[in-house]
Design an enzyme around this catalytic site. Structure first.
Site, short mmCIF file in Angstrom:
data_model
loop_
_atom_site.label_atom_id
_atom_site.label_comp_id
_atom_site.label_asym_id
_atom_site.label_seq_id
_atom_site.Cartn_x
_atom_site.Cartn_y
_atom_site.Cartn_z
N HIS A 15 -54.33 -54.65 -22.80
CA HIS A 15 -54.87 -54.68 -21.52
C HIS A 15 -54.35 -53.54 -20.67
O HIS A 15 -52.96 -53.42 -20.56
CB HIS A 15 -54.53 -55.81 -20.71
N ASN A 17 -53.74 -52.78 -17.54
CA ASN A 17 -52.52 -53.08 -16.34
C ASN A 17 -51.37 -53.99 -17.03
O ASN A 17 -50.46 -54.29 -16.18
CB ASN A 17 -53.21 -53.96 -15.32
N HIS A 65 -51.55 -56.06 -9.80
CA HIS A 65 -53.07 -55.23 -9.19
C HIS A 65 -52.76 -54.90 -7.70
O HIS A 65 -53.32 -53.85 -7.50
CB HIS A 65 -54.07 -56.42 -9.41
N THR A 98 -60.17 -54.71 -16.63
CA THR A 98 -61.21 -55.44 -15.89
C THR A 98 -61.70 -54.30 -14.55
O THR A 98 -60.92 -54.11 -13.70
CB THR A 98 -60.66 -56.68 -15.15
N LYS A 100 -62.56 -53.05 -11.24
CA LYS A 100 -62.23 -53.67 -9.90
C LYS A 100 -63.07 -53.12 -8.85
O LYS A 100 -63.11 -52.09 -8.78
CB LYS A 100 -60.67 -53.79 -9.47
N ASP A 167 -63.16 -61.07 -15.93
CA ASP A 167 -62.06 -61.87 -15.65
C ASP A 167 -62.68 -63.50 -15.29
O ASP A 167 -63.85 -63.45 -14.85
CB ASP A 167 -61.33 -61.37 -14.21
N HIS A 224 -61.19 -63.72 -25.62
CA HIS A 224 -60.05 -64.56 -25.58
C HIS A 224 -60.24 -65.93 -25.89
O HIS A 224 -61.08 -66.75 -25.23
CB HIS A 224 -59.23 -64.52 -24.34
N GLU A 227 -56.24 -69.67 -26.15
CA GLU A 227 -55.09 -69.55 -25.57
C GLU A 227 -54.38 -70.55 -25.02
O GLU A 227 -53.03 -71.01 -25.08
CB GLU A 227 -55.11 -68.32 -24.49
C1 6MZ Z 1 -55.78 -63.44 -20.92
C2 6MZ Z 1 -55.11 -61.37 -20.06
C3 6MZ Z 1 -53.98 -61.81 -20.92
O1 6MZ Z 1 -57.72 -55.90 -16.92
O2 6MZ Z 1 -56.28 -55.38 -15.00
N1 6MZ Z 1 -54.85 -60.36 -19.53
N2 6MZ Z 1 -56.09 -62.36 -20.02
N3 6MZ Z 1 -54.67 -64.04 -21.64
C4 6MZ Z 1 -53.50 -62.66 -21.55
N4 6MZ Z 1 -52.52 -63.18 -22.28
C5 6MZ Z 1 -51.23 -63.04 -21.79
N5 6MZ Z 1 -53.17 -60.60 -20.54
C6 6MZ Z 1 -53.84 -59.55 -19.78
O3 6MZ Z 1 -55.33 -55.95 -17.10
C7 6MZ Z 1 -54.57 -57.00 -16.72
C8 6MZ Z 1 -55.45 -58.25 -16.78
O4 6MZ Z 1 -55.94 -58.44 -18.38
C9 6MZ Z 1 -56.03 -60.05 -18.39
C10 6MZ Z 1 -55.95 -60.58 -17.07
O5 6MZ Z 1 -57.22 -60.97 -16.58
C11 6MZ Z 1 -55.16 -59.52 -16.37
O6 6MZ Z 1 -55.33 -59.75 -15.07
P1 6MZ Z 1 -56.57 -55.03 -16.37
O7 6MZ Z 1 -56.32 -53.68 -16.78
#
Ligand code: 6MZ
Length: 362
Positions: A15, A17, A65, A98, A100, A167, A224, A227
């Site tokens: 991811h 962020n 964010h 994601t 935004k 999201d 996902h 989890e």
């Molecule tokens: C689920 C996750 C995550 O999209 O803003 N994200 N979603 N499970 C996880 N396990 C720990 N880790 C990250 O990156 C951050 C976003 O990725 C998802 C969440 O929606 C988080 O806000 P971006 O670049």
């Protein structure tokens, strides 16, 4: 650890962020602290903390964010994240983020993604192989370095493809907007859609229409899944037959059966799963059972920044925890090529990269 760094690797679950360098986050947070937007010391404590429950992880993302939702920052973090993966010899990266929307700064999902693309072009340390629209031929061509014309030299090269995340807090309409954006950006290296976000929020049924549409339109899908315990959702997601799933931590017997008979590849994120307590420790991690069953799996970082890890470290952890040797780890890394969201041309190129690196096993 050295050979885990030097061997070529494929990253399929990262991811944007979640993969930011601590130093960058702290620098950006300090500026916002000086402007009075956030309290720097609280943020610093949160960023540098090592243990985080799943709940705390999502609180941290809300904070991240606030710090990063700005076009120039998005460009900067994209560039840095790609350079960091390339530095540890990731040769193919599927980076997910994601899109935004933030009216107060004139950000739309599209302008957010344009800032990501700008970040790709800004990478200077390595060549980024990325589809570029060939204006003359009117069709996309792959394998073109977008950032620099110095291809053909001995500079490192990394393939980068993008996945747009939905999201779990979003509505059906917002999810559909993301899928439409992905389709518009298909020629620019967007290859698929991911469902992520806090797993205790939202329901699969809300996003199903958008994922059905994405599939009809030829986008790849990863979800996902599991989890947290939620058997009804896990079963429904597996029935949907995405091309890959992430995590698969809280599966029941029936879920394992369905997963194994479907052969859906699993993106495994060891450190993330243990830190968030989705799995109690590495020795009981489902990696072992899936690996022994020869089920398709890929080692990934999830959030290298948030969990203070790297793909090399995940390989090194797996080797140590599960008693795997250099040859087995190399093969595991190479096997990931089969599960990338790309065509045979890119797969063949990656296979040659691995084959020419095989001498490191001697
Ligand atoms: C689920 C996750 C995550 O999209 O803003 N994200 N979603 N499970 C996880 N396990 C720990 N880790 C990250 O990156 C951050 C976003 O990725 C998802 C969440 O929606 C988080 O806000 P971006 O670049």
């Amino acid at each position: 650890m050295d050979w885990c760094v030097s061997m070529p690797k494929v990253e399929l679950h990262a991811h944007l962020n979640g993969s930011i360098r601590d130093s960058t986050l702290l620098e950006l947070a300090r500026v916002l602290g000086e402007k009075g937007v956030i309290v720097f010391s609280d943020v610093e404590h949160n960023i540098l903390k090592n243990d985080r429950s799943l709940r705390e992880v999502f609180r941290l993302f809300d904070l991240i964010h606030i710090i990063t939702t700005d076009h120039m920052v998005v460009t900067r973090i994209t560039k840095e994240v790609i350079e960091d993966f390339a530095k540890e010899n990731v040769v193919y990266l599927e980076l997910r983020t994601t899109p935004k929307k933030n009216d107060s700064i004139g950000m739309t999902k599209r302008s957010y993604m344009e800032a990501v693309m700008e970040g790709l072009r800004a990478v200077s340390a390595v060549d980024v192989a990325f589809p570029a629209h060939n204006v003359d031929a009117g069709s996309p061509t792959t394998n073109v370095p977008v950032n620099d014309a110095r291809s053909g030299t001995t500079r490192k090269k990394i393939y980068v493809r993008l996945l747009l995340s939905i999201d779990r807090r979003e509505s059906t309409a917002a999810a559909m907007e993301t899928v439409k954006l992905a389709l518009e950006m298909k020629d620019s290296g967007v290859v698929g859609i991911d469902l992520s976000g806090n797993p205790v929020v939202g329901e699969w049924i809300t996003f199903l229409p958008a994922f059905k549409f994405a599939r009809e339109q030829g986008l790849y899908i990863t979800l996902h899944c599991g989890e947290v315990p939620n058997q009804k959702e896990i079963q429904a997601m597996l029935d949907f037959m995405p091309q890959r799933i992430g995590h698969a931590c809280c599966f029941e017997e029936d879920d394992w059966e369905k997963l194994k008979s479907s052969n859906i590849p699993v993106e495994i994120c060891l450190t993330s799963n243990v830190v968030t307590a989705s799995v109690s420790s590495l020795d009981v991690h489902h990696f072992v059972d899936l690996y022994n069953a020869k089920h398709p799996l890929i080692l990934c970082t999830d959030d290298a920044g948030v969990f203070s890890t790297s793909l090399s470290r995940e390989y090194s952890l797996a080797a140590a925890a599960f008693g795997l040797g250099k040859g087995e780890m190399f093969q595991l890394a190479k096997n990931a090529i089969a599960f990338i969201f790309e065509d045979d041309g890119v797969k063949q190129d990656l296979t040659s990269i691995f084959d020419s690196a095989a001498n490191m096993l001697e």
